[in-house]
Design an enzyme around this catalytic site. Structure first.
Site, mmCIF file in Angstrom:
data_model
loop_
_atom_site.group_PDB
_atom_site.id
_atom_site.type_symbol
_atom_site.label_atom_id
_atom_site.label_comp_id
_atom_site.label_asym_id
_atom_site.label_seq_id
_atom_site.Cartn_x
_atom_site.Cartn_y
_atom_site.Cartn_z
ATOM 1 N N ASN A 9 -6.234 -5.139 -8.349
ATOM 2 C CA ASN A 9 -5.272 -4.573 -9.457
ATOM 3 C C ASN A 9 -4.472 -5.654 -9.415
ATOM 4 O OD1 ASN A 9 -3.398 -3.238 -10.689
ATOM 5 N ND2 ASN A 9 -3.026 -1.627 -9.312
ATOM 6 N N LYS A 11 -1.893 -5.582 -11.318
ATOM 7 C CA LYS A 11 -0.448 -4.839 -11.696
ATOM 8 C C LYS A 11 0.067 -5.663 -12.796
ATOM 9 C CE LYS A 11 -0.285 -3.116 -7.235
ATOM 10 N NZ LYS A 11 0.678 -2.281 -6.019
ATOM 11 N N HIS A 94 -2.322 5.744 -10.529
ATOM 12 C CA HIS A 94 -1.619 4.952 -9.529
ATOM 13 C C HIS A 94 -0.157 5.450 -9.127
ATOM 14 C CE1 HIS A 94 -0.102 1.594 -7.442
ATOM 15 N NE2 HIS A 94 -1.545 1.134 -7.301
ATOM 16 N N GLU A 96 2.416 3.900 -8.737
ATOM 17 C CA GLU A 96 3.533 3.364 -9.508
ATOM 18 C C GLU A 96 3.453 3.936 -10.855
ATOM 19 O OE1 GLU A 96 2.015 -0.706 -8.996
ATOM 20 O OE2 GLU A 96 2.376 -0.514 -6.818
ATOM 21 N N GLU A 166 -4.416 5.889 -1.735
ATOM 22 C CA GLU A 166 -3.365 4.700 -1.540
ATOM 23 C C GLU A 166 -2.157 5.471 -1.011
ATOM 24 O OE1 GLU A 166 -4.059 0.977 -3.946
ATOM 25 O OE2 GLU A 166 -3.114 2.312 -5.437
ATOM 26 N N GLY A 172 2.126 -2.702 -0.713
ATOM 27 C CA GLY A 172 3.193 -3.526 -0.937
ATOM 28 C C GLY A 172 3.974 -3.786 0.237
ATOM 29 N N SER A 212 -1.977 -2.708 1.186
ATOM 30 C CA SER A 212 -1.778 -3.847 1.864
ATOM 31 C C SER A 212 -3.152 -4.258 2.801
ATOM 32 C CB SER A 212 -0.700 -3.745 3.173
ATOM 33 O OG SER A 212 0.614 -3.509 2.631
HETATM 34 P P1 13P Z 1 -1.117 -4.082 -1.871
HETATM 35 O O1 13P Z 1 -2.505 -4.178 -1.614
HETATM 36 O O2 13P Z 1 -0.396 -5.175 -2.713
HETATM 37 O O3 13P Z 1 -0.361 -3.140 -1.061
HETATM 38 O O4 13P Z 1 -1.361 -2.958 -3.431
HETATM 39 C C1 13P Z 1 -2.148 -1.880 -3.356
HETATM 40 C C2 13P Z 1 -2.344 -1.281 -4.555
HETATM 41 O O5 13P Z 1 -1.361 -0.603 -5.220
HETATM 42 C C3 13P Z 1 -3.261 -1.473 -5.397
HETATM 43 O O6 13P Z 1 -3.431 -0.586 -6.373
#
Ligand code: 13P
Length: 249
Positions: A9, A11, A94, A96, A166, A172, A212
């Site tokens: 992803n 983003k 997601h 976010e 997740e 992150g 992560s």
């Molecule tokens: P990270 O791997 O940067 O923690 O992000 C995970 C994520 O949100 C994938 O959709």
């Protein structure tokens, strides 16, 4: 045997030139695992990425879409628009999107319906925040996220659903769920599916872990029996790291 999947992803990262250079690097990598590989560039780069990767076995997928077919929804993108540029898989829910764009379970149920009605595959994301885990509410939160957005579906719909657990506190942050925490939650999710849809459906749905995942921890996480792959953020922005994760199976 469930499909193993590793999806990157990207983003809101990478302009067109950066997208093209990451794709050039991805094409140099060698896949040694059976995992299905996907990458999710931002909307403006979807078609270019699709075109550049069409001769490979890397699928280009979308990060989001709207539930309406078309109309007065300024700034939004529909399932049919995605399909018109070759995209047949979409990430929905997601954390976010939930946190910064107020996406609710009810809205996500509509998005899931729209994607399935357009014969798209959905990677449906969910996960608890840190406070839920500290207060031992994580299973309850995850159960309600899944039930509210997905449990109106017929059993047959689940052949086009991939689940992605997740935990928000691991996204992150460099902090991952331990392989045991991931396994416990994935087993709980599978049991939740089984209780409503039966064992056959529950055993057939791929459940990815995200938060992560890096080259140095992927193997241990993917080694757990109910973890069928990963949804990768930061580490997916580097082609070699991403393929180290793909090849961790
Ligand atoms: P990270 O791997 O940067 O923690 O992000 C995970 C994520 O949100 C994938 O959709």
């Amino acid at each position: 045997m469930r499909q193993q999947i590793v999806a990157g992803n990207w983003k809101m990262n990478n302009d067109l030139a950066q997208t093209e250079s990451l794709i050039t690097e991805l094409k140099k990598q060698t896949k040694t695992s059976k995992a299905e590989v996907m990458v999710a560039p931002t909307f403006t780069n979807l078609f270019r990425a699709f075109d550049a990767l069409r001769t490979t076995d890397i699928e280009v997928i979308a990060q989001n879409m709207h539930f309406a077919e078309n109309g007065a929804y300024t700034g939004e993108i529909s399932a049919s628009m995605l399909k018109s540029v070759g995209i047949t898989t979409v990430i929905l829910g997601h954390s976010e999107r939930r946190e910064y764009f107020n996406e609710t379970d009810a809205m996500l149920a509509k998005k899931v319906d729209a994607a399935l009605a357009n014969a798209m595959r959905v990677i449906f994301c969910f996960g608890e925040v840190l406070n839920d885990r500290k207060s031992s509410n994580h299973e309850q939160v995850v159960e309600s996220q899944i039930k509210n957005a997905l449990f109106h579906l017929e059993a047959s719909a689940f052949k086009n659903i991939v689940l992605a657990y997740e935990p928000v506190w691991a996204i992150g942050t460099g902090e991952t769920a331990s392989p045991e925490q991931a396994q416990d939650m994935h087993a709980f999710i599978r049991k939740t599916l089984s209780d409503t849809y039966g064992k056959t459906v529950a055993e057939s749905v791929s459940i990815l872990y995200g938060g992560s995942v890096k080259p140095n921890n992927a193997q241990e996480i993917f080694g757990k029996p109910d973890v069928d792959g990963g949804l990768i953020g930061g580490a997916a922005l580097n082609a070699a790291d991403f393929f180290d994760i793909v090849n961790a199976f």
